[in-house]
Write an enzyme that holds these catalytic residues in place. Structure first.
Site, PDB file in Angstrom:
ATOM      1  CE  LYS A  33      -4.076   1.316   2.761  1.00  0.00           C
ATOM      2  NZ  LYS A  33      -4.826   0.935   3.978  1.00  0.00           N
ATOM      3  CB  SER A  74      -7.752   3.196   3.465  1.00  0.00           C
ATOM      4  OG  SER A  74      -6.907   2.489   4.362  1.00  0.00           O
ATOM      5  CB  SER A  97      -8.259   0.083   6.225  1.00  0.00           C
ATOM      6  OG  SER A  97      -8.891   1.320   6.379  1.00  0.00           O
TER       7      SER A  97
END
Length: 426
Positions: A37, A112, A136
């Site tokens: 990420k 996210s 997330s």
């Protein structure tokens, strides 16, 4: 995947081939393609967090979670998308644009870690790194038909060297963790083993065995189809919970419909702890550097939870200990709790940008996304099938340091509910 790393990945793959040819000892993830990420440090890459102003914030060394995956032999093939500042259940930002759900482009891939989930669901990489403070990892896994493991407090070390001048707020220290998204439970288990451990840069982490003692047989499971009795659970979601319960019963678990103590109060503590700590710390940067999406979404959060005296945070942390004690006592008798991941199917894209009342409904649907981080317990999102073209799934939560029990139960559900992934994006 918004920052492909083709050249370095090919070089690492060539080195991995040479190690095999020389007969060298190799790690358990040797040659496995991994994505990271964009909100954690990867040496030589920007830690942009989906923010235009941070597009050149270069990392000089790997975050410990990245280092762990590399030590195990994983090959980083690219960076995955997040919303700006990684604080939405949707994935869009002004720097990289929007990530869509490969099952249905009109639905969120989650957030996210939405880029991580969409990539794995579409076959880009076998293991995706994610992190989770309010769902997330678990929510993107749910939206994209994947396995998403939220590890317990102190299990996986993490530290961004690019953020050394901005220490983590207390609520982030307590509730934010790193974890993998994968297509299968066995891959999640392997990724967890590679990520777990200690690092001097993260004093939260302790060296604990990955497998705990065998619980009494049959293992008792608490099944919760309507968390806190607040309603609003879509029929397809309730059906997924019941399907998971039947799968666990068939695998030899003792399943009973009973709810852990004060579940609603636990979920409500997320806002009491985080809004005037982690979110308050984030708001100045969002005001200065955020895109329209994160500004609007976070503005609705604040409208629903106005700023309060910081003593309110301390009172909430005190209450947290009482509730955690009640849950730990409950989990002695019933080591696993099966619930919805979200009370609704994957949200339509950008519905969090409508108005505050719509956002209130989204927050209510995410009750289990919020409750688990408050307690710091491990939890796993596992799919139960596809209904009307969208994945369904459940969340399985265990006691402290019992990721193994969560993984075992998820494997039983997976066996009974196979998923057709990877898929071709529509």
């Amino acid at each position: 995947m918004v920052r492909p790393l083709h050249e370095s990945a090919l070089a690492d793959a060539a080195a991995a081939d040479q190690a095999l040819a020389r007969g060298q000892a190799v790690g358990p993830l040797h040659g496995v393609p991994v994505t990271i990420k964009v909100n954690v440090d990867v040496a030589g890459q920007p830690t942009d967090n989906g923010v235009v102003a941070f597009k050149d914030l270069m990392a000089t060394r790997d975050n410990p979670v990245v280092a762990g995956l590399r030590r195990a032999g994983g090959i980083v093939i690219g960076r995955t998308n997040t919303p700006g500042f990684s604080m939405r259940w949707f994935t869009d930002n002004a720097l990289h644009g929007a990530t869509r759900n490969p099952w249905d482009a009109g639905r969120t891939p989650g957030g996210s870690s939405g880029g991580a989930a969409a990539a794995v669901a579409a076959g880009i990489g076998a293991i995706a790194h994610g992190n989770d403070i309010a769902g997330s990892v678990r929510y993107p896994a749910y939206c994209c038909g994947l396995v998403g493991l939220r590890v317990g407090y102190g299990r996986v070390p993490a530290y961004n060297f690019t953020a050394a001048a901005a220490p983590r707020p207390i609520s982030a220290q307590l509730m934010a963790v790193q974890g993998p998204l994968t297509r299968r439970v066995r891959d999640a288990r392997a990724a967890f083993a590679a990520m777990a451990g200690t690092d001097p840069h993260d004093p939260r982490c302790v060296d604990l065995p990955l497998e705990g003692p065998e619980p009494p047989h049959p293992t008792r499971v608490a099944l919760v189809s309507d968390p806190a009795g607040r309603g609003g659970v879509a029929p397809v979601v309730a059906a997924a919970v019941r399907r998971a319960g039947r799968a666990l019963e068939a695998a030899g678990y003792a399943v009973e419909e009973v709810e852990p103590p004060e579940l609603g109060a636990v979920a409500d503590l997320w806002f009491a702890i985080a809004m005037d700590d982690a979110i308050a710390a984030l708001e100045p940067a969002v005001a200065q550097y955020g895109d329209d999406g994160i500004k609007r979404a976070l503005g609705f959060w604040r409208a629903l939870h106005p700023a309060r005296d910081t003593r309110h945070v301390l009172a909430a942390l005190t209450e947290r200990e009482r509730l955690l004690r009640l849950w730990e006592l409950f989990l002695v008798e019933r080591p696993l709790v099966v619930t919805p991941v979200s009370n609704e199917p994957p949200f339509r894209v950008d519905v969090d940008l409508v108005d505050a009342e719509t956002t209130r409904g989204l927050m209510a649907a995410q009750i289990m996304q919020l409750a688990v981080p408050v307690l710091g317990l491990p939890s796993i999102s596992v799919p139960t099938g596809v209904v009307d073209g969208l994945p369904t799934g459940v969340q399985i939560t265990g006691g402290r340091a019992r990721e193994d029990l969560c993984l075992d139960a998820a494997a039983a559900v997976e066996t009974a509910c196979p998923m057709p992934t990877p898929i071709d994006p529509r």
